[in-house]
Enzyme design. Structure first.
Site, PDB file in Angstrom:
ATOM      1  N   HIS A 264      34.606  41.536  32.468  1.00 52.10           N
ATOM      2  CA  HIS A 264      34.891  40.317  32.046  1.00 52.10           C
ATOM      3  C   HIS A 264      34.667  38.979  33.048  1.00 52.10           C
ATOM      4  CE1 HIS A 264      36.690  41.186  28.226  1.00 52.10           C
ATOM      5  NE2 HIS A 264      37.687  42.106  28.698  1.00 52.10           N
TER       6      HIS A 264
ATOM      7  N   GLU B  20      37.969  44.883  33.823  1.00 55.74           N
ATOM      8  CA  GLU B  20      38.334  43.282  33.963  1.00 55.74           C
ATOM      9  C   GLU B  20      37.154  42.742  34.863  1.00 55.74           C
ATOM     10  OE1 GLU B  20      40.516  42.156  31.683  1.00 55.74           O
ATOM     11  OE2 GLU B  20      41.400  44.031  31.502  1.00 55.74           O
TER      12      GLU B  20
ATOM     13  N   GLU C 101      34.001  41.398  25.204  1.00 53.94           N
ATOM     14  CA  GLU C 101      34.380  42.886  25.460  1.00 53.94           C
ATOM     15  C   GLU C 101      33.188  43.500  25.752  1.00 53.94           C
ATOM     16  OE1 GLU C 101      37.299  43.907  26.074  1.00 53.94           O
ATOM     17  OE2 GLU C 101      38.382  42.051  25.353  1.00 53.94           O
TER      18      GLU C 101
END
Lengths: 496, 496
Positions: free
Chosen positions: A267, A264, A293
């Protein structure tokens, strides 16, 4: 030279960006904070906001403004921005308002009920809500399909991965299906004789959280512009100026949560480093979910599971969780590269992961294209899990077709983004390693600047300036080439 | 019989209620969750939402709908609802859109900067933002004053306490100023010879939080419809279906946080028990901020500091914080009724509290009515703190005029609600005790149903069905009568 039409569009899209801000925060809250009784009112408020955004985008004045702006004297970035505006507008224009509202409400209801239905294997209860989600998603796909001249499934996929069609995905995935099962087998044979020391829990949640924050710090997360919280299904949400990532903890196993945080954070750094001057306009957004991604998987797979990175963070693990022989860097690397087919996609190892994605892609495409019914999903799931991974999921809905959040609110067409992302990430690191032969040595001593600078220059700073193929070509000298992914896997897992 | 105009209004106000939901959650997040870099984008999004709500309320169609609905055949609740709609509409109609936006942006900016300026006594830095907040609030007050025929300050106060005018408040507060200083002195003389045992910290935050949750449970907070979190300035926010209360912790002192939680739980139970069928319409809202504070202060002062309640929760305190002689119920009661003038309003004892409020009322009224300038505040503050409480605040901005959040975003006219609330609460409990002579015995054995049922029947279930004076008269047989407050204080603190 003045650009009145473009300026008017910019004002409208700035307003939309502010509505989107509210939607993002309310949506994060719904997943990470909201108590159950809040869901009905929240769902109604979210649907109202989605209707408002739809209404703003379909303002009749916009048609003429978009045409006029094409003739105005714009910079390259402005022109790319206009292109993204046009794309948003085209999507909204063909979507009837009632469908926007119905999808939002049905998705909220199904997703919320799923959180408890999943735990109790309640596939029949789930179906009651899910049939409506599928019906509305098919209606959306039909409408978009007619307007865009794409197949229904491709029309949905274009929301996440514009310009990529399922025939292309099918060719790529078809190739993967040729070599992946054999590769998995060879790696498992090789690893059968390799021993490793499992980490001994329990690991208190608060200590895992502190470790996660420390790893985020190493990875450059800006804590003045984001947070780490807990949710049922981990995600990266919020807005570019205030990125909200989540994880979940198991006291028995810190390794999944920690690597989830690495994922994460990939991201998050993309969002946190998009060009701030364009944050309020469509061109300032992340390029696509495949590219998104590619950031999370560059962090999790390329960097996060590399021996050099595990060597770098092993002292942090010891500092927060105490000393264990399992925390030897080489042992951590053996655990994080252990290949073992299992039920859960997000816990899958790097080799089995594409099989989980291909299975979902095949099922959701058939579902959206009306080739199968929602009731057919469990049997297909069981069959493909056995065929691709040799795993028996019969009757196990929780760890089978009820495990993911994506379908609950009709996000069909997203799943291919994961494997595209893994492939892009392998392609980036191939380029990066050629330019920086001592990359692993840099990483091991805590210098991640080569990686961050490369991503900053080639991906983050570019936002939606280029279409995906051009972005990737500018970064790596070629468009998507899955051979890099295959070579990366062979190299890491077989040493060839 | 159909009610087309009323139905159209209902649809519009339902939409507004959903926008308000998003504003409430985003605002809670801004105070309790948001990292600092998020503020600029959040402020812009909030201002956009406030503009949207203003625009929705000033839709030209509404004028005719409000007129036509008056002639339609409506139930009593519908008619009360229509009255509240009319009030919202009248407020918005006279407010120019640019002022709505400017106030929202200036308030966000000033409030956000204040969080750090307060810590560093930075009154000059605060003034840079605050002057604009005052200028815009005065403009708002002027506009409302002309439309409503009230003084500028009264026009702002009407947002929080409709129907109450400052001349009335001034008479009440003038009376309090006559007897309060003498009462404080008598109580301090009496308490000078009373000893108590202070609680010995530190008390870890996690244990305090667990204790707070346990006390909320005793007080009937519905955790499936709300949360407890942390913020700089404690508050009760969120929406009726999902109430968000906050507190703040000091490791040295658990007692302030615990009683703060009791206070906010009073607000929360009001919100959680408003009639759900009317939740989406103006008549379903809490009656006024004075009535809201009457709930929090009924919980905190009338119930929370009573010996019976402290006897009830003493075992919880021991369970979570360990055993100390300070946790003897009688000792807890001595601490929670100790009278000692201090700097901070929210930490003030029950007797000194009104003095803090009167001081703020006098200053903010003069400020809004343009009798003083923002620069004059510190000198006035110092003078009144010395006169009313004998406390020297010179140069201490943090614990002086920078301590409260209310003025930072222009919420002038709110402060009187606290003392009105304390007075209403005393009046409720006077009625309640007459109907339930063994109330304390019930409380001590953990039966709070008499209190909750009374509040449910007389306040919570009534929402905005009646104007404040009628609500209070129906509940207690008379309109606001400050004599109950005075008698309560004399009884509790002097035993007369």
């Amino acid at each position: 030279m003045t650009t009145p039409a473009y300026d008017a569009l910019t004002a409208t899209f700035t307003r939309l960006y502010r509505y989107q801000h509210l939607a993002a925060i309310a949506s994060w809250d719904q997943a990470a904070m909201m108590p159950p009784q809040g869901n009905e009112a929240r769902s109604a408020a979210m649907a109202e906001l989605h209707m408002l955004m739809h209404q703003t985008l379909t303002d009749p004045a916009m048609t003429a403004q978009l045409q006029a702006a094409q003739q105005e004297n714009l910079t390259d970035w402005d022109r790319a921005n206009l292109h993204e505006m046009q794309r948003d507008w085209e999507y909204s224009l063909v979507m009837p308002a009632h469908l926007v509202e119905a999808k939002s409400l049905a998705g909220s209801r199904c997703e919320h009920a799923w959180r408890t239905q999943r735990k109790t294997h309640d596939w029949q209860g789930f179906l009651d809500n899910f049939r409506e989600v599928v019906r509305l998603s098919r209606e959306e796909a039909q409408v978009l399909s007619q307007a865009q001249g794409l197949s229904p499934y491709d029309a949905l996929m274009a929301k996440y991965e514009p310009g990529t069609q399922s025939a292309h995905i099918e060719r790529i995935f078809g190739d993967v299906k040729q070599w992946l099962p054999g590769l998995i087998q060879r790696v498992r044979d090789k690893q059968a004789s390799e021993s490793f020391t499992p980490a001994q829990g329990p690991f208190p949640v608060e200590k895992q959280r502190a470790l996660g924050l420390a790893v985020m710090e190493v990875l450059g997360f800006d804590f003045s512009a984001g947070r780490l919280d807990v949710s049922t299904h981990p995600f990266c949400g919020g807005v570019a100026q205030d990125v909200r990532i989540t994880t979940r903890y198991s006291e028995e196993d810190f390794m999944r949560s920690m690597m989830g945080v690495v994922h994460e954070t990939g991201h998050a750094r993309y969002e946190q480093n998009l060009p701030r001057a364009w944050a309020h306009l469509p061109v300032g957004r992340a390029r696509s979910m495949g590219i998104h991604e590619s950031q999370s998987l560059a962090f999790e797979m390329q960097l996060g599971r590399s021996p050099a990175f595990l060597q770098l963070i092993a002292p942090l693990i010891r500092q927060h969780l105490g000393d264990q022989s399992a925390f030897e860097p080489s042992n951590l690397a053996r655990i994080y590269t252990r290949v073992a087919p299992g039920f859960i996609r997000v816990d899958a190892d790097e080799l089995c992961y594409p099989a989980h994605v291909i299975l979902r892609f095949e099922i959701e495409r058939a579902l959206v294209n009306d080739d199968i019914a929602p009731d057919d999903i469990p049997a297909l799931w069981d069959e493909k899990m056995m065929a691709y991974l040799g795993v028996d999921t019969r009757g196990n809905y929780r760890d089978g077709c009820l495990q993911d959040i994506h379908w609950t609110d009709g996000s069909f067409g997203y799943f291919p983004s994961y494997t595209l992302g893994a492939m892009y990430a392998a392609q980036y690191f191939n380029t990066l390693r050629q330019a920086t032969p001592d990359l692993d040595a840099q990483v091991a001593r805590g210098d991640l600047s080569s990686i961050f600078n490369w991503l900053q220059n080639h991906i983050w700073s570019q936002a939606s300036r280029w279409a995906t193929p051009e972005l990737v070509e500018r970064a790596t000298g070629e468009s998507l080439n899955p051979a890099h992914f295959k070579r990366h896997l062979e190299q890491r897992y077989l040493g060839i």
